[in-house]
Design a protein around this motif. Structure first.
Motif, PDB file in Angstrom:
ATOM      1  N   LYS A 156       0.720  -1.197  -0.028  1.00  0.00           N
ATOM      2  CA  LYS A 156       0.012  -0.014   0.044  1.00  0.00           C
ATOM      3  C   LYS A 156       0.889   1.114   0.021  1.00  0.00           C
ATOM      4  O   LYS A 156       0.598   2.175   0.835  1.00  0.00           O
ATOM      5  N   GLY A 157       1.787   1.516  -0.726  1.00  0.00           N
ATOM      6  CA  GLY A 157       2.737   2.390  -1.071  1.00  0.00           C
ATOM      7  C   GLY A 157       3.990   2.657  -0.263  1.00  0.00           C
ATOM      8  O   GLY A 157       4.516   3.396  -0.488  1.00  0.00           O
ATOM      9  N   GLN A 184       0.885   1.096  -5.884  1.00  0.00           N
ATOM     10  CA  GLN A 184       1.656   2.407  -5.380  1.00  0.00           C
ATOM     11  C   GLN A 184       2.896   2.097  -5.124  1.00  0.00           C
ATOM     12  O   GLN A 184       3.297   0.917  -4.472  1.00  0.00           O
ATOM     13  N   MET A 186       7.069   4.085  -3.306  1.00  0.00           N
ATOM     14  CA  MET A 186       7.483   5.229  -2.569  1.00  0.00           C
ATOM     15  C   MET A 186       8.917   5.558  -3.444  1.00  0.00           C
ATOM     16  O   MET A 186       9.775   4.415  -3.620  1.00  0.00           O
TER      17      MET A 186
END
Length: 329
Positions: A156-157, A184, A186
């Motif tokens: 989740k990112g 997603q 980073m």
């Protein structure tokens, strides 16, 4: 394409590259040009694909022109720092710029890059191109694209990836990949492709999408694992690695290219002399082989076609930014 046809294609491209400059030769070039070493600004880190390619060409072109070509790395800001230096240099032929894809992309990515990719340079010729590979550490437990997608969806990112800087193919490529897969991650930007590769090797990040030429050394020694290439076809240096489209992820096709440019207002005859030097070097099969041994291709374009490629890259970048919601910085 067999080897004979490939060489014929390169030969035709080289001939086309020199045609727009043929009339310039009639204009008297400074009699002694070049009379001293030529500086070639590479706006990327040492040991990256562009740097390695430029060094191969500098070694080959220097003797043809009768003066050494000295590589000067001016990395930073996605290539903007080196491009600014080149744009403000004297237009006398003694400062060249390695013109990579980011030169065009930065026109869209930055509000004030510090130069104009079209009006501040005379683009002599495009030299090479490379596709982009999605790679992980060879010891990572991510061994397939399905496993990477599962990790991204679960994270989740929070799963991180490295790029060679904002707006580089390695950055836009991953963002397009994430958009296409509905996932997603980073973003961790570095100063160039070599630092990107080192970040994946050191497990500082989970994955990255460097240009193939920058990753090939570590792929060939088994230290990196390629999950896919973002090209229209498989790379001949890694025939077992599928394209993203083959894996059911269409619309993520990226090409990184490089060429040579000079400051605007450089005398036409000087430009012609520089062009003839590069054209002559690229007729040498050994030079072509060395340039292509990292997984890229010699893909020559003359000035008009090269400018058109730059315009097209600007259009593509703007479309990608709109698609992923990226605003200029």
């Amino acid at each position: 394409m067999n080897e004979i046809n490939r060489r014929q294609l390169i030969g035709k491209a080289l001939a086309a590259a020199s045609l727009p400059l043929a009339s310039h030769v009639a204009q008297a070039a400074p009699a002694a040009f070049p009379s001293r070493p030529i500086k070639w600004l590479v706006p990327y880190l040492p040991a990256t694909g562009p740097d390695l390619g430029a060094r191969i060409l500098a070694e080959a072109v220097g003797p043809i022109l009768g003066q050494p070509i000295v590589i000067e790395n001016r990395a930073g800001a996605g290539g903007n720092i080196g491009a600014r230096v080149a744009a403000s240099a004297a237009p006398d032929g003694y400062t060249l710029l390695y013109t990579g894809t980011p030169l065009a992309a930065n026109m869209c990515l930055y509000k004030a890059p510090g130069y104009d990719a079209l009006s501040d340079f005379h683009h002599v010729m495009r030299l090479t191109r490379s596709d982009v590979a999605l790679v992980v550490n060879a010891e990572s437990d991510i061994r397939t694209m399905d496993e990477l997608l599962a990790r991204l969806k679960a994270g989740k990112g929070q799963v991180d990836y490295a790029s060679g800087g904002i707006g580089t193919p390695s950055h836009l490529g991953v963002e397009l990949f994430l958009s296409a897969t509905g996932t997603q991650a980073m973003h961790v930007p570095y100063k160039g492709a070599s630092e990107l590769v080192n970040a994946v090797l050191g497990r500082q990040v989970a994955f990255g999408m460097p240009i193939f030429a920058a990753a090939y050394g570590m792929l060939s020694t088994g230290k990196l694992r390629a999950l896919a290439v973002a090209g229209s076809q498989r790379n001949p240096k890694a025939p077992n690695v599928p394209t993203l489209a083959e894996l059911g992820i269409p619309g993520v096709e990226l090409t990184s290219w490089g060429g040579v440019s000079v400051p605007a207002k450089t005398p036409a005859a000087v430009v012609g002399r520089i062009s003839s030097g590069f054209t002559e070097a690229l007729k040498n099969p050994d030079v072509v082989a060395r340039l292509e041994e990292q997984g890229g291709w010699v893909d020559v374009q003359g000035p008009a076609a090269f400018v058109q490629s730059i315009r097209e890259e600007m259009r593509i970048t703007a479309a990608m930014m709109k698609k992923i919601g990226l605003e200029p910085v």
